[in-house]
Design a protein around this motif. Structure first.
Motif, PDB file in Angstrom:
ATOM      1  N   MET A  96       0.840  -1.194   0.000  1.00  0.00           N
ATOM      2  CA  MET A  96       0.000   0.000   0.000  1.00  0.00           C
ATOM      3  C   MET A  96       0.876   1.245   0.000  1.00  0.00           C
ATOM      4  O   MET A  96       1.664   1.461   0.917  1.00  0.00           O
ATOM      5  N   ALA A  97       0.752   2.064  -1.028  1.00  0.00           N
ATOM      6  CA  ALA A  97       1.349   3.403  -0.996  1.00  0.00           C
ATOM      7  C   ALA A  97       0.476   4.263  -0.080  1.00  0.00           C
ATOM      8  O   ALA A  97      -0.596   3.838   0.356  1.00  0.00           O
ATOM      9  N   ASP A  98       0.921   5.460   0.233  1.00  0.00           N
ATOM     10  CA  ASP A  98       0.091   6.316   1.082  1.00  0.00           C
ATOM     11  C   ASP A  98       0.460   7.774   0.906  1.00  0.00           C
ATOM     12  O   ASP A  98       1.618   8.117   0.666  1.00  0.00           O
ATOM     13  N   GLU A  99      -0.533   8.597   1.032  1.00  0.00           N
ATOM     14  CA  GLU A  99      -0.345  10.045   1.048  1.00  0.00           C
ATOM     15  C   GLU A  99      -1.172  10.588   2.198  1.00  0.00           C
ATOM     16  O   GLU A  99      -2.182   9.995   2.576  1.00  0.00           O
ATOM     17  N   LEU A 100      -0.738  11.715   2.734  1.00  0.00           N
ATOM     18  CA  LEU A 100      -1.388  12.221   3.944  1.00  0.00           C
ATOM     19  C   LEU A 100      -2.251  13.436   3.658  1.00  0.00           C
ATOM     20  O   LEU A 100      -2.457  14.284   4.531  1.00  0.00           O
ATOM     21  N   ALA A 101      -2.733  13.509   2.453  1.00  0.00           N
ATOM     22  CA  ALA A 101      -3.579  14.634   2.042  1.00  0.00           C
ATOM     23  C   ALA A 101      -4.104  14.329   0.646  1.00  0.00           C
ATOM     24  O   ALA A 101      -3.607  13.420  -0.020  1.00  0.00           O
ATOM     25  N   ILE A 102      -5.087  15.102   0.237  1.00  0.00           N
ATOM     26  CA  ILE A 102      -5.411  15.129  -1.190  1.00  0.00           C
ATOM     27  C   ILE A 102      -4.354  16.020  -1.810  1.00  0.00           C
ATOM     28  O   ILE A 102      -4.311  17.217  -1.541  1.00  0.00           O
ATOM     29  N   ARG A 103      -3.443  15.411  -2.564  1.00  0.00           N
ATOM     30  CA  ARG A 103      -2.318  16.203  -3.090  1.00  0.00           C
ATOM     31  C   ARG A 103      -2.715  16.952  -4.341  1.00  0.00           C
ATOM     32  O   ARG A 103      -3.584  16.528  -5.096  1.00  0.00           O
ATOM     33  N   GLY A 104      -2.026  18.050  -4.573  1.00  0.00           N
ATOM     34  CA  GLY A 104      -2.264  18.853  -5.771  1.00  0.00           C
ATOM     35  C   GLY A 104      -3.494  19.732  -5.611  1.00  0.00           C
ATOM     36  O   GLY A 104      -4.233  19.632  -4.625  1.00  0.00           O
ATOM     37  N   GLN A 105      -3.656  20.603  -6.546  1.00  0.00           N
ATOM     38  CA  GLN A 105      -4.811  21.497  -6.548  1.00  0.00           C
ATOM     39  C   GLN A 105      -5.820  20.963  -7.559  1.00  0.00           C
ATOM     40  O   GLN A 105      -5.518  20.067  -8.332  1.00  0.00           O
ATOM     41  N   ASP A 106      -6.983  21.585  -7.553  1.00  0.00           N
ATOM     42  CA  ASP A 106      -7.954  21.245  -8.598  1.00  0.00           C
ATOM     43  C   ASP A 106      -7.536  22.018  -9.843  1.00  0.00           C
ATOM     44  O   ASP A 106      -8.082  23.059 -10.164  1.00  0.00           O
ATOM     45  N   ASN A 107      -6.526  21.491 -10.481  1.00  0.00           N
ATOM     46  CA  ASN A 107      -5.867  22.249 -11.539  1.00  0.00           C
ATOM     47  C   ASN A 107      -5.530  21.331 -12.698  1.00  0.00           C
ATOM     48  O   ASN A 107      -4.754  20.395 -12.518  1.00  0.00           O
ATOM     49  N   PRO A 108      -6.069  21.544 -13.885  1.00  0.00           N
ATOM     50  CA  PRO A 108      -7.062  22.559 -14.232  1.00  0.00           C
ATOM     51  C   PRO A 108      -8.406  22.312 -13.520  1.00  0.00           C
ATOM     52  O   PRO A 108      -8.707  21.152 -13.188  1.00  0.00           O
ATOM     53  N   PRO A 109      -9.158  23.385 -13.283  1.00  0.00           N
ATOM     54  CA  PRO A 109     -10.421  23.237 -12.557  1.00  0.00           C
ATOM     55  C   PRO A 109     -11.307  22.168 -13.187  1.00  0.00           C
ATOM     56  O   PRO A 109     -11.408  22.071 -14.408  1.00  0.00           O
ATOM     57  N   GLY A 110     -11.908  21.374 -12.316  1.00  0.00           N
ATOM     58  CA  GLY A 110     -12.790  20.315 -12.816  1.00  0.00           C
ATOM     59  C   GLY A 110     -12.144  18.953 -12.801  1.00  0.00           C
ATOM     60  O   GLY A 110     -12.817  17.923 -12.914  1.00  0.00           O
ATOM     61  N   ALA A 111     -10.799  18.928 -12.630  1.00  0.00           N
ATOM     62  CA  ALA A 111     -10.103  17.628 -12.656  1.00  0.00           C
ATOM     63  C   ALA A 111     -10.440  16.792 -11.421  1.00  0.00           C
ATOM     64  O   ALA A 111     -10.678  15.587 -11.515  1.00  0.00           O
ATOM     65  N   ARG A 112     -10.461  17.460 -10.268  1.00  0.00           N
ATOM     66  CA  ARG A 112     -10.578  16.700  -9.019  1.00  0.00           C
ATOM     67  C   ARG A 112     -11.893  15.926  -8.939  1.00  0.00           C
ATOM     68  O   ARG A 112     -11.919  14.777  -8.517  1.00  0.00           O
ATOM     69  N   LYS A 120       3.352  19.154  -0.288  1.00  0.00           N
ATOM     70  CA  LYS A 120       3.161  20.293   0.616  1.00  0.00           C
ATOM     71  C   LYS A 120       1.779  20.258   1.257  1.00  0.00           C
ATOM     72  O   LYS A 120       1.569  20.799   2.337  1.00  0.00           O
ATOM     73  N   GLU A 121       0.868  19.549   0.599  1.00  0.00           N
ATOM     74  CA  GLU A 121      -0.467  19.388   1.200  1.00  0.00           C
ATOM     75  C   GLU A 121      -0.394  18.499   2.438  1.00  0.00           C
ATOM     76  O   GLU A 121      -1.146  18.698   3.386  1.00  0.00           O
ATOM     77  N   GLY A 167      -6.023  14.232 -17.342  1.00  0.00           N
ATOM     78  CA  GLY A 167      -4.696  13.969 -17.911  1.00  0.00           C
ATOM     79  C   GLY A 167      -3.726  15.096 -17.589  1.00  0.00           C
ATOM     80  O   GLY A 167      -2.610  14.853 -17.107  1.00  0.00           O
ATOM     81  N   LEU A 168      -4.135  16.334 -17.801  1.00  0.00           N
ATOM     82  CA  LEU A 168      -3.271  17.484 -17.500  1.00  0.00           C
ATOM     83  C   LEU A 168      -2.983  17.568 -16.004  1.00  0.00           C
ATOM     84  O   LEU A 168      -1.865  17.871 -15.591  1.00  0.00           O
ATOM     85  N   ALA A 169      -3.981  17.288 -15.212  1.00  0.00           N
ATOM     86  CA  ALA A 169      -3.794  17.336 -13.756  1.00  0.00           C
ATOM     87  C   ALA A 169      -2.771  16.301 -13.307  1.00  0.00           C
ATOM     88  O   ALA A 169      -2.054  16.510 -12.328  1.00  0.00           O
ATOM     89  N   SER A 170      -2.663  15.199 -14.034  1.00  0.00           N
ATOM     90  CA  SER A 170      -1.743  14.136 -13.619  1.00  0.00           C
ATOM     91  C   SER A 170      -0.283  14.582 -13.761  1.00  0.00           C
ATOM     92  O   SER A 170       0.607  13.972 -13.178  1.00  0.00           O
ATOM     93  N   LEU A 171      -0.024  15.615 -14.557  1.00  0.00           N
ATOM     94  CA  LEU A 171       1.346  16.100 -14.717  1.00  0.00           C
ATOM     95  C   LEU A 171       1.676  17.223 -13.737  1.00  0.00           C
ATOM     96  O   LEU A 171       2.840  17.584 -13.547  1.00  0.00           O
TER      97      LEU A 171
END
Ligand SMILES: Cc1cc2nc3c(=O)[nH]c(=O)nc-3n(C[C@H](O)[C@H](O)[C@H](O)COP(=O)(O)O)c2cc1C
Length: 438
Positions: A53-69, A135-136, A302-306
């Motif tokens: 199991m990988a893990d992250e301690l936040a929802i990482r990244g922004q909603d960028n471009p808007p609508g991706a999240r 940073k999140e 796709g753009l948000a993944s980069l």
């Protein structure tokens, strides 16, 4: 004959960015123990070494471009050590490995949690040491900014030593539990840690019996100089996301070269690159399976993944070249991605289509024989001791591995027919670690 060690990365209903939309996936699986239980059963029936199991301690990244999240499944996930603890009594042989951060935890908490998982599973626990780069993540733990790189690794190195010290609080034969005499344990076999270092002051001991496998297995995935040193000093298994054979071979050689300075031999550490196999009975069928998944990627996703790796590319022509990464927090993956784009001549769109599949891991599309050829060549060429198998979607891609790839590896004598032992350390063929002095 040397055999491959194989793990299954069980993160996020599969690593493909559109995994949750695959018609065979269970879209609410991320919150459902029954879903993970099914995956664990298939993996254990296939005799895989471990679930990771990988893990992250936040929802990482922004909603960028808007609508991706709102189109992404990563916003809702179970805490992995809790999930693996629930899977422990539902499985009997497969290793249970979770990521946990040295930046946002205390060694005592983490040592206790993983040693508990180890006891509950009969010696099948592993800890993947990460320093957390988001940073999140920092913002969820009261930090205004991500602690800098050297700080994180300096703390990580000391953290792992303290955890190992705590795991050695009792000798294996410390507990007598003699009801007749009334003696529960031998005090000469309990060790107080009394650690005082730059980052931690931990008295110990940890109030838990020694691990059934000596110590839980330590994994690490750092690629920088500091990350490799932590790996060479402390890890039993090293994950890596190398895309190319030569890079992987150089990485493996570098890790093994560092071991003697820490009093360790080459066979004490297993190097496992990530590998995403996309399988079909024929090459055309494999390609069709891949295309089916790629078609499910929304361009905004796709753009948000980069974004986290390469920064904000929304100002660039999506069909133009990929700009050079400037100050990425996630150094090694950013470089891997940029080099990939340069080598293949990918546009931004082509890059996101390429990396969306493997999330930075090597992706191979083909028949079982094609993929087994690669795995065999990597192992025989000194680029891998095994692989961390990265499924596109779950359980579909795992079923393909179990049904197509593993029989081919077994036919070649490259993978086990039966588990060799009861504990993860035994199955990985790792000798017990020398105890850390208290
Ligand atoms: C296979 C693999 C799995 C990883 N899993 C996680 C993870 O679950 N959580 C995390 O914060 N970082 C994870 N990382 C990131 C590493 O801990 C590390 O930060 C990264 O490889 C960059 O190495 P460096 O920090 O030494 O440059 C993973 C890396 C790899 C290669």
């Amino acid at each position: 004959m040397k055999q491959l060690k194989l793990g299954l990365s069980m993160f996020r209903m599969g690593y493909h960015i559109a995994a949750w939309r695959h018609p065979s996936n269970q879209p609410d699986g991320a919150m459902d123990l029954g879903y993970y239980r099914r995956i664990a059963k298939i993996a254990e029936d296939a005799k895989l070494d471990l679930l990771f199991m990988a893990d992250e301690l936040a929802i990482r990244g922004q909603d960028n471009p808007p609508g991706a999240r709102q189109r992404s499944s990563y916003v809702a996930e179970l805490e992995p050590v809790t999930l693996l603890s629930a899977l422990a009594p539902l499985t009997s042989r497969i290793g249970l490995v979770s990521t946990a951060s040295t930046t946002y935890s205390e060694p005592f908490n983490l040592a206790r949690q993983f040693l508990s998982l180890d006891h509950l599973s009969g010696g099948r626990a592993g800890w993947n040491v990460v320093t957390s780069w988001g940073k999140e993540d920092a913002a969820n733990f009261g930090h205004l900014a991500l602690p800098d790189y050297d700080t994180r690794y300096d703390r990580a190195a000391e953290f792992v030593e303290v955890v190992r010290g705590l795991w050695n609080s009792f000798d294996a034969d410390a507990f007598i539990r003699d009801q007749a005499s009334g003696q529960y344990f031998d005090p000469a076999k309990m060790h107080q840690l009394n650690h005082e270092g730059r980052w931690f002051r931990v008295k110990g001991p940890l109030h838990m019996a020694r691990s059934p496998q000596g110590e839980p297995v330590i994994f690490s995935a750092g690629d920088s100089e500091a990350g490799r040193e932590v790996a060479a000093r402390s890890a039993d298994v090293v994950f890596t996301a190398k895309q190319e054979f030569e890079d992987a071979r150089a990485f493996l050689a570098d890790i093994k070269r560092r071991l003697p300075a820490h009093g360790r031999a080459a066979e004490e550490v297993i190097v496992m690159p990530g590998l995403m196999p996309i399988l079909g009975e024929t090459r055309d069928a494999a390609r069709a399976a891949y295309d089916r998944l790629q078609e499910l990627i929304d361009p905004v996703v796709g753009l948000a993944s980069l974004y986290d790796r390469l920064g904000d590319l929304s100002g660039y022509d999506i069909d133009g070249p990929v700009p050079e990464p400037k100050d990425p927090a996630f150094r090694s993956r950013a470089e891997v991605m940029y080099r990939l784009a340069q080598r293949e001549g990918y546009s931004i769109r082509q890059l996101y289509l390429a990396v969306a599949a493997g999330r930075g891991h090597r992706t191979v599309i083909g028949t079982a024989a094609d993929i087994a050829d690669e795995m065999q060549a990597w192992m025989e060429g000194g680029a891998a001791d095994g692989f961390n198998l990265i499924p596109t979607h779950l359980p579909g891609a795992l079923e393909d591995m179990a049904g197509l790839l593993l029989p081919e590896l077994r036919r070649r004598g490259l993978f086990r027919q039966e588990y060799e032992g009861r504990t993860l350390r035994e199955n990985l063929g790792l000798a017990p670690r020398a105890a850390v002095a208290a």
